[in-house]
Design a protein around this motif. Sequence first.
Motif, mmCIF file in Angstrom:
data_model
loop_
_atom_site.group_PDB
_atom_site.id
_atom_site.type_symbol
_atom_site.label_atom_id
_atom_site.label_comp_id
_atom_site.label_asym_id
_atom_site.label_seq_id
_atom_site.Cartn_x
_atom_site.Cartn_y
_atom_site.Cartn_z
ATOM 1 N N TRP A 187 0.829 -1.204 0.000
ATOM 2 C CA TRP A 187 0.000 0.000 0.000
ATOM 3 C C TRP A 187 0.862 1.251 0.000
ATOM 4 O O TRP A 187 0.633 2.172 -0.784
ATOM 5 N N TRP A 188 1.856 1.314 0.874
ATOM 6 C CA TRP A 188 2.684 2.510 0.943
ATOM 7 C C TRP A 188 3.463 2.719 -0.349
ATOM 8 O O TRP A 188 3.624 3.848 -0.802
ATOM 9 N N ARG A 189 3.956 1.626 -0.943
ATOM 10 C CA ARG A 189 4.711 1.745 -2.185
ATOM 11 C C ARG A 189 3.815 2.098 -3.368
ATOM 12 O O ARG A 189 4.316 2.497 -4.416
ATOM 13 N N THR A 190 2.527 1.922 -3.184
ATOM 14 C CA THR A 190 1.579 2.320 -4.227
ATOM 15 C C THR A 190 1.044 3.721 -3.979
ATOM 16 O O THR A 190 0.989 4.557 -4.887
ATOM 17 N N ALA A 191 0.648 3.997 -2.746
ATOM 18 C CA ALA A 191 0.052 5.294 -2.421
ATOM 19 C C ALA A 191 1.040 6.429 -2.620
ATOM 20 O O ALA A 191 0.675 7.507 -3.116
ATOM 21 N N GLY A 192 2.310 6.220 -2.248
ATOM 22 C CA GLY A 192 3.312 7.274 -2.401
ATOM 23 C C GLY A 192 3.499 7.706 -3.846
ATOM 24 O O GLY A 192 3.358 8.886 -4.183
ATOM 25 N N PRO A 193 3.834 6.763 -4.755
ATOM 26 C CA PRO A 193 3.962 7.142 -6.170
ATOM 27 C C PRO A 193 2.685 7.726 -6.761
ATOM 28 O O PRO A 193 2.733 8.680 -7.553
ATOM 29 N N LEU A 194 1.529 7.173 -6.393
ATOM 30 C CA LEU A 194 0.268 7.730 -6.905
ATOM 31 C C LEU A 194 0.103 9.179 -6.457
ATOM 32 O O LEU A 194 -0.302 10.043 -7.245
ATOM 33 N N ALA A 195 0.408 9.454 -5.193
ATOM 34 C CA ALA A 195 0.270 10.822 -4.690
ATOM 35 C C ALA A 195 1.216 11.770 -5.419
ATOM 36 O O ALA A 195 0.838 12.894 -5.770
ATOM 37 N N ILE A 196 2.457 11.316 -5.663
ATOM 38 C CA ILE A 196 3.418 12.170 -6.355
ATOM 39 C C ILE A 196 2.989 12.417 -7.792
ATOM 40 O O ILE A 196 2.995 13.558 -8.278
ATOM 41 N N ILE A 197 2.602 11.357 -8.499
ATOM 42 C CA ILE A 197 2.237 11.477 -9.917
ATOM 43 C C ILE A 197 0.989 12.335 -10.088
ATOM 44 O O ILE A 197 0.957 13.282 -10.885
ATOM 45 N N VAL A 198 -0.064 12.010 -9.343
ATOM 46 C CA VAL A 198 -1.308 12.785 -9.455
ATOM 47 C C VAL A 198 -1.090 14.209 -8.953
ATOM 48 O O VAL A 198 -1.602 15.171 -9.537
ATOM 49 N N GLY A 199 -0.304 14.360 -7.880
ATOM 50 C CA GLY A 199 -0.027 15.699 -7.360
ATOM 51 C C GLY A 199 0.704 16.572 -8.365
ATOM 52 O O GLY A 199 0.386 17.754 -8.530
#
Length: 654
Positions: A566-578
């Motif tokens: 989850w953390w390895r997915t949520a972090g990149p998603l937050a950076i990319i979408v952000g």
Amino acid sequence: MTVRRTLVFALACVLFTGLFSALSQSQPAAAAESPDDVAAQTLADRYSPVVRLQKLGTRCDSGEQFQPTDVNAVLGDQQVALRGPWRPPDLVRTQPEGTDLGRGYPGHFLDFPGDPLRPGCDYAEWSARINSTHPATVYAHVVADPAYPGQLSLEYWFFYIFNDYNNTHEGDWESVQLVFDAPTPAAALTTNPTAIGFSQHGGAERARWGDSKLEIVDGTHPVVYPAAGSHANKYGQRLYLGRGSEGLGCDDTTRPATELRPDVAYVPMDRADYLKQYPWLAFEGRWGERQRSFFDGPTGPNQKTSWLHPIQDAEATWRDDSTTVPAGKVLGPSGTGVFCTAVGTGSNLLRETLDRIWLLGLLLAALVVLIWFAASRTRWSDAAPLPARRRRAWGQSVVSALRLFRQRPGLFGGFAAAFVVLGLATLLLADLQAARRDSPTDLGAPTENATGLWASILALAITVLTAATYVALLAAVTSTLDRLDRDVPVTAAFTWHDVRSRARPLAAVAVRYFVIIAVLTIIVATIPLAIYYAAGRAFAIPAVMAEQVSASTALKRSRLLVKGRWWRTAGPLAIIVGLGLSVGPIAGIILLLATDLRPTLINVVSSLLFALAMPLVAAAVVYLYFDRSTTQAESPGSGDLPEPDRTYSRQGRP
């Protein structure tokens, strides 16, 4: 005989004492009743402003908590102190009176009860207490400018005990100034003002008497709208964007709720006369606690250029209009909206750390380390866009998306065009909203009628359109990469046919995804659950397209792909979408600060950049999905996952 002489002498003393007392009391009155002052006071009463304060907030840190205050309510109060300019500031006097301030005291300052860097409810409660026994007051002063002998200025000065804006500080002086083409107050009574200026932070905005933007009550009383917290005087009910002399941030006058007609305290024209009545006008210090930078208390009216040279000051500092924030919601985060939020958030952060510089440095260092750590913990090289189904670091996903966009600009340009069309639709809806409330069609300057059922429906429609377009875009990009991976024809027609054929499961996934997140975010306590759910089901749309599964299976599939990572997915998603969401607003803020472009145009630019960024964001998310699905397929125990149900022919036709 002695008794008679004594009585006569006593009677003579009484008569003499009474006559002397009457003569001595009549002298100030005679000075105050000079012909110029009589006419000036009549002029001040005739044009006294009508003040429409913003709606009182439900909390002490929201809405408008302050009103124009009688200076006498502050002076002599046991919670006020006069302090010297030394460090640390020494106490000069508690409960200072007007006569105390009459000594000048340059460099000194008044200290009110509370901490301007962490105001809490202290100032709001104190203001309510002292104003409960004193009426709202405005100080009127008529002055001639030596450089303009044929003109006269009538100034109204408002005093507020606290500026609850981005630059919170104790004390706040604001003014309204009328200009007459007349050499004397008596002559001014025979004509109308030629111009009026409303003070706004470091400058002022002018209007001609009779301009459409200037509201006038009963033919002579100008209406002023003090912005919530900052008390910058505005001409209408709008959200104003401040740059330069307009202040930095956004002033809100959209919710006027209280109309005041403050008592007019007339200040005589001659200095000697007004110092007898208002000795505090000789004070050369600050009306509020001394602080660093723009958190410092202000100086009084007598220290302003306009006090002695009003026309010169008007010619040098007044501008013809103010910048309003477009009300119409555009595609993606608007540059102006993010600007307002960013300035408020940044000023709050600065205010909280101003006396703790070490904390501000620590936060900035932590941010730099976090960015460095995130960038260094991934790989950016070896990022070929094809094959799509292979393991990638999240940095490679970003680079692969950029390279794919460069290789197929026409196809991805079409995806961006879909968002541009949506953006035009939102602008049309905004214009309809503006037309409905009979306001100028500059994407709508919000007024008190900008809220309500119609505005809520429009906002909901724009939100649904944006979400639906993003879902369709994510599905289209997944279909494109899937076709490229299988070496079948890729055209816009094939891609959109694939999306239409999977419309029902896509719609079902989108409804469940966004509704559950919306419900969880309503309650603050469940926001972490909303974030957890959003990251865990982020790959449901790609699963519907690439694996040809139902909505329920796709949501389950996404959860399994993220499980344990989850953390390895949520972090990149937050950076990319952000990054995708921020590119438009960042460009908008730069344009706002560096150019004089209209906010409407700046928001359009932000919207276009958002439209260009979203296909890249979608491609990077799909690459993350293929990375997770490849990793899952290579790991033990993946055989229980649903198999894709492809119905494509080799030529790519369904």
